[in-house]
Design a protein around this motif. Structure first.
Motif, PDB file in Angstrom:
ATOM      1  N   GLN A 143      91.211 109.207  43.537  1.00 40.85           N
ATOM      2  CA  GLN A 143      92.511 109.691  44.006  1.00 40.85           C
ATOM      3  C   GLN A 143      93.280 108.589  44.738  1.00 40.85           C
ATOM      4  O   GLN A 143      94.506 108.488  44.621  1.00 40.85           O
ATOM      5  N   LEU A 144      92.558 107.760  45.475  1.00 35.40           N
ATOM      6  CA  LEU A 144      93.209 106.653  46.189  1.00 35.40           C
ATOM      7  C   LEU A 144      93.755 105.610  45.221  1.00 35.40           C
ATOM      8  O   LEU A 144      94.793 104.996  45.492  1.00 35.40           O
ATOM      9  N   ARG A 145      93.108 105.418  44.090  1.00 35.58           N
ATOM     10  CA  ARG A 145      93.662 104.503  43.081  1.00 35.58           C
ATOM     11  C   ARG A 145      94.982 105.035  42.545  1.00 35.58           C
ATOM     12  O   ARG A 145      95.918 104.268  42.290  1.00 35.58           O
ATOM     13  N   ARG A 146      95.055 106.351  42.374  1.00 37.20           N
ATOM     14  CA  ARG A 146      96.315 106.951  41.920  1.00 37.20           C
ATOM     15  C   ARG A 146      97.419 106.700  42.955  1.00 37.20           C
ATOM     16  O   ARG A 146      98.549 106.334  42.615  1.00 37.20           O
ATOM     17  N   TYR A 147      97.076 106.900  44.232  1.00 37.03           N
ATOM     18  CA  TYR A 147      98.038 106.605  45.303  1.00 37.03           C
ATOM     19  C   TYR A 147      98.510 105.159  45.223  1.00 37.03           C
ATOM     20  O   TYR A 147      99.716 104.881  45.319  1.00 37.03           O
ATOM     21  N   ARG A 148      97.591 104.206  45.050  1.00 38.15           N
ATOM     22  CA  ARG A 148      97.966 102.790  45.050  1.00 38.15           C
ATOM     23  C   ARG A 148      98.876 102.451  43.877  1.00 38.15           C
ATOM     24  O   ARG A 148      99.789 101.622  44.007  1.00 38.15           O
ATOM     25  N   GLU A 149      98.650 103.081  42.735  1.00 38.07           N
ATOM     26  CA  GLU A 149      99.538 102.850  41.591  1.00 38.07           C
ATOM     27  C   GLU A 149     100.965 103.265  41.920  1.00 38.07           C
ATOM     28  O   GLU A 149     101.921 102.530  41.627  1.00 38.07           O
ATOM     29  N   TRP A 150     101.104 104.436  42.506  1.00 38.50           N
ATOM     30  CA  TRP A 150     102.444 104.903  42.877  1.00 38.50           C
ATOM     31  C   TRP A 150     103.036 104.024  43.976  1.00 38.50           C
ATOM     32  O   TRP A 150     104.231 103.734  43.980  1.00 38.50           O
ATOM     33  N   GLN A 151     102.208 103.620  44.927  1.00 44.55           N
ATOM     34  CA  GLN A 151     102.668 102.777  46.016  1.00 44.55           C
ATOM     35  C   GLN A 151     103.182 101.433  45.495  1.00 44.55           C
ATOM     36  O   GLN A 151     104.231 100.940  45.922  1.00 44.55           O
ATOM     37  N   GLU A 152     102.449 100.840  44.569  1.00 46.23           N
ATOM     38  CA  GLU A 152     102.877  99.559  43.999  1.00 46.23           C
ATOM     39  C   GLU A 152     104.205  99.708  43.255  1.00 46.23           C
ATOM     40  O   GLU A 152     105.072  98.831  43.331  1.00 46.23           O
ATOM     41  N   GLN A 153     104.359 100.805  42.537  1.00 43.36           N
ATOM     42  CA  GLN A 153     105.628 101.053  41.849  1.00 43.36           C
ATOM     43  C   GLN A 153     106.758 101.238  42.853  1.00 43.36           C
ATOM     44  O   GLN A 153     107.884 100.773  42.634  1.00 43.36           O
ATOM     45  N   ALA A 154     106.463 101.900  43.963  1.00 46.22           N
ATOM     46  CA  ALA A 154     107.479 102.119  44.999  1.00 46.22           C
ATOM     47  C   ALA A 154     107.937 100.812  45.609  1.00 46.22           C
ATOM     48  O   ALA A 154     109.138 100.614  45.859  1.00 46.22           O
ATOM     49  N   GLU A 155     107.015  99.903  45.837  1.00 47.98           N
ATOM     50  CA  GLU A 155     107.358  98.666  46.522  1.00 47.98           C
ATOM     51  C   GLU A 155     108.234  97.748  45.686  1.00 47.98           C
ATOM     52  O   GLU A 155     108.893  96.862  46.236  1.00 47.98           O
ATOM     53  N   THR A 156     108.273  97.976  44.380  1.00 52.77           N
ATOM     54  CA  THR A 156     109.195  97.183  43.561  1.00 52.77           C
ATOM     55  C   THR A 156     110.645  97.488  43.924  1.00 52.77           C
ATOM     56  O   THR A 156     111.540  96.690  43.631  1.00 52.77           O
ATOM     57  N   GLY A 157     110.870  98.640  44.554  1.00 58.58           N
ATOM     58  CA  GLY A 157     112.232  99.021  44.931  1.00 58.58           C
ATOM     59  C   GLY A 157     112.647  98.558  46.307  1.00 58.58           C
ATOM     60  O   GLY A 157     113.809  98.757  46.707  1.00 58.58           O
ATOM     61  N   PHE A 158     111.747  97.946  47.062  1.00 59.46           N
ATOM     62  CA  PHE A 158     112.097  97.501  48.415  1.00 59.46           C
ATOM     63  C   PHE A 158     113.212  96.457  48.394  1.00 59.46           C
ATOM     64  O   PHE A 158     113.927  96.289  49.374  1.00 59.46           O
ATOM     65  N   ARG A 159     113.342  95.760  47.269  1.00 60.36           N
ATOM     66  CA  ARG A 159     114.383  94.730  47.193  1.00 60.36           C
ATOM     67  C   ARG A 159     115.785  95.322  47.257  1.00 60.36           C
ATOM     68  O   ARG A 159     116.755  94.609  47.544  1.00 60.36           O
ATOM     69  N   TYR A 160     115.896  96.614  46.996  1.00 55.12           N
ATOM     70  CA  TYR A 160     117.212  97.261  47.055  1.00 55.12           C
ATOM     71  C   TYR A 160     117.579  97.711  48.475  1.00 55.12           C
ATOM     72  O   TYR A 160     118.704  98.163  48.707  1.00 55.12           O
ATOM     73  N   ILE A 161     116.641  97.614  49.405  1.00 55.22           N
ATOM     74  CA  ILE A 161     116.847  98.134  50.755  1.00 55.22           C
ATOM     75  C   ILE A 161     117.356  97.018  51.664  1.00 55.22           C
ATOM     76  O   ILE A 161     116.695  95.978  51.788  1.00 55.22           O
ATOM     77  N   PRO A 162     118.498  97.195  52.312  1.00 52.82           N
ATOM     78  CA  PRO A 162     118.979  96.168  53.250  1.00 52.82           C
ATOM     79  C   PRO A 162     117.950  95.893  54.343  1.00 52.82           C
ATOM     80  O   PRO A 162     117.184  96.781  54.742  1.00 52.82           O
TER      81      PRO A 162
END
Length: 274
Positions: free
Chosen positions: A204-223
């Motif tokens: 289950q934690l691997r599933r979390y990390r996959e989603w987390q990694e995908q989320a962090e690709t969007g940090f570049r859009y955050i001021p």
């Protein structure tokens, strides 16, 4: 100026979100408090013991009235509706959120991850979408915002296994529990099958990390001025996940939460590198 009722709801509801949010600029901080207090109150009704079902439906009724233009006198709802209108939230997001909260009244388990996806969308992904709109992020960031909301919610599921069982709920797919040779996720079962339980939780934690990694690709859009609190909250959820992965049985001994000092020191570190 943040209303005291809203302030108290947020402070009681989540240490990680509360102290991370303090690093937003004051205007944004006020809006985040309004958003969080709304979702917290709805969630608290269905998580109460016993569940406050009548209160939940009264809350949804007041929301419908406020969304139709009526001033309800409920500061949590009126503040949220004002925010939703000003930031142009899609009304369907709130409908999805309240629908997921309502499902907690009657739904106690999910057979597959696909069955769970609708609940995850309403309970967490739409909150990520609301945050993206609140921060005026571009539409390109929305998928990442959904993934961040989903990832954080999944860590909550993992952390709160014992608490959710006490409420009669299991959020993890039943077919996956069975695949790891477990009858259920009770402490007794975990004690009888420690290797199977640890393997299940790490899956289950691997599933979390996959989603987390995908989320962090969007940090570049955050001021930068907004990235610090968001990254801090994200880092604290990662710390929680790592703590549980190191010792899966800890979920039965108490709720794994970062200290205020850890949250603030991480925010300070993120300020330097943002």
């Amino acid at each position: 100026m943040i209303d005291r009722t809203i302030y108290d709801i947020f402070r009681r509801g989540s240490k990680t979100y509360f102290y991370s949010t303090l690093f937003f600029p004051p205007r944004v901080r006020k809006d985040v408090f309004s958003l969080y207090s709304f979702v917290r109150v709805a969630d608290d009704y269905v998580d109460a013991v016993p569940q406050e079902v009548d209160e939940f439906y009264a809350f949804t009724g007041r929301y419908a009235a406020a969304a139709a233009g009526e001033a309800t006198g409920d500061v949590v709802i009126d503040s949220f509706v004002e925010l939703a209108g000003r930031k142009d939230f899609d009304p369907a997001w709130t409908v999805a959120f309240l629908s997921s909260m309502e499902s907690d009244i009657t739904v106690t388990s999910y057979r597959t991850i696909r069955d769970l996806e609708g609940y995850l969308y309403g309970s967490s992904e739409v909150v990520g979408l609301m945050m993206a709109r609140l921060l005026d992020l571009p539409p390109e960031s929305y998928v990442a915002a959904q993934n961040l909301g989903r990832a954080m919610q999944y860590v909550n599921f993992i952390r709160d296994i014992a608490e959710d069982l006490a409420l009669g709920r299991t959020y993890f797919p039943a077919e996956e529990i069975e695949a790891f040779g477990l009858d259920d996720l009770s402490a007794a079962t975990a004690a009888r099958h420690p290797r199977g339980f640890a393997a299940f939780l790490r899956f289950q934690l691997r599933r979390y990390r996959e989603w987390q990694e995908q989320a962090e690709t969007g940090f570049r859009y955050i001021p930068r001025r907004y990235r610090i609190p968001i990254r801090t909250a994200s880092d604290m959820y990662r710390w929680t996940a790592q703590t549980i992965e190191h010792d899966p049985a800890v979920v039965y001994r108490g709720k794994v939460k970062p200290s205020v000092g850890r949250i603030v020191s991480r925010a300070a570190a993120n300020t330097l590198k943002a």
